[in-house]
Design an enzyme around this catalytic site. Structure first.
Site, short mmCIF file in Angstrom:
data_model
loop_
_atom_site.label_atom_id
_atom_site.label_comp_id
_atom_site.label_asym_id
_atom_site.label_seq_id
_atom_site.Cartn_x
_atom_site.Cartn_y
_atom_site.Cartn_z
N SER A 36 -45.30 -20.91 18.77
CA SER A 36 -46.46 -21.79 18.64
C SER A 36 -46.36 -22.56 17.33
CB SER A 36 -47.76 -20.96 18.63
OG SER A 36 -48.87 -21.77 18.29
N TYR A 90 -52.20 -13.92 15.36
CA TYR A 90 -51.44 -14.71 16.33
C TYR A 90 -50.33 -15.49 15.63
CZ TYR A 90 -50.60 -18.45 19.76
OH TYR A 90 -50.02 -19.34 20.63
#
Length: 267
Positions: free
Chosen positions: A143, A156
């Site tokens: 990401s 995350y």
């Protein structure tokens, strides 16, 4: 993955029941690949398989990637039915929408299990046969958050950054044995990732972020991703101008990027 012709190539995608994984499956199937679809929900996998080009040549393999004891048996099914594996796409994952001070330890661990430890474990399972056949391609969906780090996504971002660096080490160790390793860094893509994102207590957020709702479609993402993979790229950033500029700034002048992030409104 044979970059010249995907006909007959076997590509295993985790997290294939929705979003990015589903869109990647459609794109690869359209190009002639045999796709192995994995996720926890079998009915959703069946739905995805029915809409793929040549649905009869694909395989449904229900799987919880954090059930490490089942990974070897699952891979055995792939080899038994397909005979080989050319590409593994580690896409299954979970996002986060919680401030650090509001996040419980078990939520941190849950995110790390799904986004880091699970793809590491599955990759280790498939490596021996890929090395034996002298060719293979492992793809990790990281990401942009894993390159920058932002509010509400600390665990995350840490997990996605960790899988990026693990992939770099994997490439360094095994590239000369025929293994290709690519990492894709999506920015905002219009999927249910924010709906399923974890709050600090581990419960799902249950709503879609505005940035997610107004982002590029999963099909547009998949087209760009597959094109980049077939071009042999290893470091692939896909997103809007804001994400791409952020990644560029983080590499060229990190202090400026840190200041921008601190002042940005993120949820």
């Amino acid at each position: 993955m044979n970059t010249d012709n995907l006909s007959g190539q076997v590509i295993w995608i985790t997290g294939a029941s929705s979003g990015i994984g589903e869109a990647l499956a459609r794109q690869f199937a359209k190009l002639g690949a045999q796709v192995v679809l994995s996720a926890r929900h079998e009915e959703e996998l069946k739905r995805v398989a029915r809409q793929l080009t040549h649905p009869e040549q694909h395989m449904i393999l229900p799987l919880d990637v954090t059930d490490y004891a089942s990974l070897t048996a699952a891979y055995g099914e792939v080899i038994q039915k397909k005979g080989r594996l050319d590409c593994l796409i580690n896409n299954a994952g979970v996002s986060q929408r919680a401030l650090i001070c509001d996040t419980l330890d078990h939520t941190d661990r849950q995110i790390m299990e799904i986004d880091y430890f699970a793809p590491v474990a599955l990759t280790r399972v498939v490596l021996p046969s890929m090395l034996k056949q002298g060719a293979g391609h492992v793809v990790f969906i990281s990401s942009v958050a894993g390159l920058l780090g932002t509010q509400y996504r600390a665990s995350y971002a840490a997990a996605k950054g960790a899988i990026h660096l693990w992939a770099n080490s994997l490439r360094a160790e095994l590239a000369d044995q025929g293994l290709r390793v690519s990492v894709i860094f999506p920015g905002f893509v219009k999927t249910n990732v924010s709906v399923a994102a974890l709050k600090g207590n581990g419960e799902q957020l249950g709503s879609m972020d505005d940035a997610q709702a107004n982002a590029m479609s999963s099909d547009e993402f998949a087209e760009q991703a597959v094109q980049a993979l077939l071009a042999g790229r290893e470091y692939i950033v896909i997103g809007g101008l804001k994400e791409k500029v952020g990644v560029w700034l983080s590499r060229l002048y990190p202090p400026l990027m840190y200041r921008i992030i601190r002042k940005s409104k993120v949820r």
